[in-house]
Design an enzyme around this catalytic site. Structure first.
Site, mmCIF file in Angstrom:
data_model
loop_
_atom_site.group_PDB
_atom_site.id
_atom_site.type_symbol
_atom_site.label_atom_id
_atom_site.label_comp_id
_atom_site.label_asym_id
_atom_site.label_seq_id
_atom_site.Cartn_x
_atom_site.Cartn_y
_atom_site.Cartn_z
ATOM 1 C CD GLU A 1 126.005 90.044 89.143
ATOM 2 O OE1 GLU A 1 126.663 90.634 90.023
ATOM 3 O OE2 GLU A 1 124.771 90.101 89.072
ATOM 4 C CG ASP B 1 138.913 104.139 94.413
ATOM 5 O OD1 ASP B 1 138.233 103.156 94.754
ATOM 6 O OD2 ASP B 1 139.584 104.818 95.221
ATOM 7 C CE LYS C 1 125.330 92.969 93.340
ATOM 8 N NZ LYS C 1 125.334 92.069 92.172
ATOM 9 C CG HIS D 1 121.374 85.061 86.790
ATOM 10 N ND1 HIS D 1 122.337 86.031 86.650
ATOM 11 C CD2 HIS D 1 121.752 84.299 87.843
ATOM 12 C CE1 HIS D 1 123.239 85.867 87.588
ATOM 13 N NE2 HIS D 1 122.922 84.825 88.322
HETATM 14 C C1 MEV Z 1 121.776 91.312 90.646
HETATM 15 O O1 MEV Z 1 123.177 91.387 90.660
HETATM 16 C C2 MEV Z 1 121.150 92.691 90.512
HETATM 17 C C3 MEV Z 1 119.640 92.743 90.696
HETATM 18 O O2 MEV Z 1 119.281 92.134 91.928
HETATM 19 C C4 MEV Z 1 119.242 94.202 90.685
HETATM 20 C C5 MEV Z 1 117.816 94.470 91.087
HETATM 21 O O3 MEV Z 1 117.222 93.660 91.820
HETATM 22 O O4 MEV Z 1 117.312 95.533 90.691
HETATM 23 C C6 MEV Z 1 118.919 91.990 89.604
#
Ligand code: MEV
Length: 432
Positions: free
Chosen positions: A94, A287, A271, A385
């Site tokens: 990513e 893992d 996430k 991004h």
């Molecule tokens: C993207 O992989 C992760 C984010 O969505 C985390 C977040 O929203 O805090 C940017």
């Protein structure tokens, strides 16, 4: 990828039942798969290139191997953890994940991150059902603590010689859909191992005894990934003037309040944390699924899924951030020991104990989260991004070498990062 001669088997004749597939070599398996799927010569040539993982080793790590899936390893810079500068190898596909850690760490470099752990204790569960007197059975099992220690420690004399072994026993009576269940927890110090094999072996060894003491039947004997006796913690204070002022600070705090209050937001917030954590876990051959399971279960421990990090404003007006989560990672055993990339990454990290590795990983998770929240609370994440994403789109459109940068720049400047636009731009560049 350009394709040449397809090696296809007519669709109707395809069967996924391939006798002795597991006994074949990776190359023989690949040929069978190529015939099944109609892979071209160039696709077969691509898959048969194992990169820097020896085919023999790959073939021993998992079953039915035909190739490898390479993921870039990037280095996060600027990290200072417990007073020591560390370069962090991160394996991820990513974009922006490595940059996020570098940026967060740069803004707190002088003070750095402070970390700690709660210990190296793993939990193995032994499930007994059909126990007529579950509460009395609980006490009978607890009374066998020393016998359990002897049985467990006998499973792994090497671990015991390194200072590990059974530390404690807990017995819980669960009210389940199938009636009362007596669940024994073996709490084991696994030292520098992640410990799954060690504790699973112990759980299996004690199971017949627990069946006898409880008078019930034992079914499951397996570790818990909710490794809440193996918590890693990290904290840092970002000076408000180093991060863009009080408005940015308050936006970050508010983003945390959102995640704390709402599971929909908390899932995305966490996430992002796991973007950083998984990348180091993978780079070190640990893992990722175990770490994910533990993290999310811990985030839901109160009965409501919430944020793994916390943000507060200090008395002097700066931004204090912290993270706490289970991090059952090891330095010995499995892919960590065998995979040469994992070994090299551990050397880059300079982590000589599982504890230190867990502490570094916790700091990376916090850094990742800080950057995500700062971007989200200010410019939004798409700006940063899109720069990298545009390069991927340019490559998908067929751009090579200097064309990639040139196409990506036009996409970003025009705020249209799309494949069709990239194809047009590339065609334009090539026409001159
Ligand atoms: C993207 O992989 C992760 C984010 O969505 C985390 C977040 O929203 O805090 C940017």
């Amino acid at each position: 990828m350009p394709s040449s001669t397809p090696r296809s088997t007519p669709r109707a004749n395809r069967s996924s039942r391939i006798a002795g597939f597991h006994k074949k070599s990776p190359r023989e398996r690949l040929d069978l798969v190529a015939a099944f799927a109609g892979l071209s010569d160039s696709e077969v040539a691509h898959l048969s290139d194992f990169g820097n993982l020896a085919p023999d080793l790959a073939d021993r790590l998992i079953e039915n191997v035909i190739g490898t899936m390479n993921v870039p390893v990037g280095i996060a810079t600027n990290m200072r953890i417990d007073g020591e500068d560390v370069l962090i190898p991160m394996a991820t596909e990513e974009s922006s994940v490595v940059a996020a850690v570098c940026n967060a760490a740069r803004q707190v470099y002088e003070d750095g991150f402070t970390t700690s752990v709660s210990g190296n204790l793993m939990i193995a569960q032994v499930q007994a059902v059909g126990v007529s007197d579950p509460h009395a059975a609980r006490l009978r099992i607890l009374a066998q603590r020393e016998a359990l220690r002897t049985l467990c420690d006998a499973c792994d004399p090497v671990l015991v010689s390194l200072g590990g072994g059974l530390r404690d026993v807990e017995v819980r009576v669960l009210d389940s859909l199938g009636g009362a269940m007596v669940v024994t927890h073996l709490i084991v110090d696994t030292r520098d191992a992640m410990g799954a094999n060690a504790v699973n072996t112990m759980a299996e060894a004690v199971a017949p005894h627990i069946a006898g003491w409880s008078g019930g039947r034992v079914y499951l004997r397996i570790l818990s990934n909710l490794a809440d006796r193996r918590l890693a913690r990290a904290q840092a204070v970002w000076r408000t003037d180093a991060i863009g002022g009080p408005e940015v600070r308050d936006g970050i705090v508010s983003a945390y309040h959102f995640a704390e209050a709402d599971p929909y937001r908390a899932a995305t917030h966490n996430k992002g944390i796991m973007n950083g954590i998984d990348a180091v876990v993978l780079a070190t051959g640990n893992d990722t699924r175990a770490i994910e399971a533990g993290a999310h279960a811990y985030a839901a421990r109160s009965g409501r899924y919430t944020s793994l990090t916390r943000y507060e404003v200090t008395a002097s007006g700066d931004l204090s951030a912290s993270i706490e989560l289970p991090l059952a990672v090891g330095l010995v055993g499995g892919a960590t020991k065998l995979h040469p990339t994992a070994q090299a990454c551990l050397k880059i990290l300079g982590a000589t104990t599982a504890e230190r590795l867990a502490r570094i990983i916790a700091a990376v998770g916090l850094a990742q989260n800080f950057s995500a929240l700062k971007a989200l609370a200010t410019t939004g994440i798409q700006k940063g991004h899109m720069a990298l994403h545009a390069q991927n789109i340019a490559m998908m459109a067929g751009a090579v070498g200097e064309e990639i940068e040139a196409v990506a720049r036009v996409l970003v400047e025009g705020h249209r990062v799309r494949l069709d636009v990239a194809q047009d731009v590339l065609a334009g560049i090539r026409r001159g």
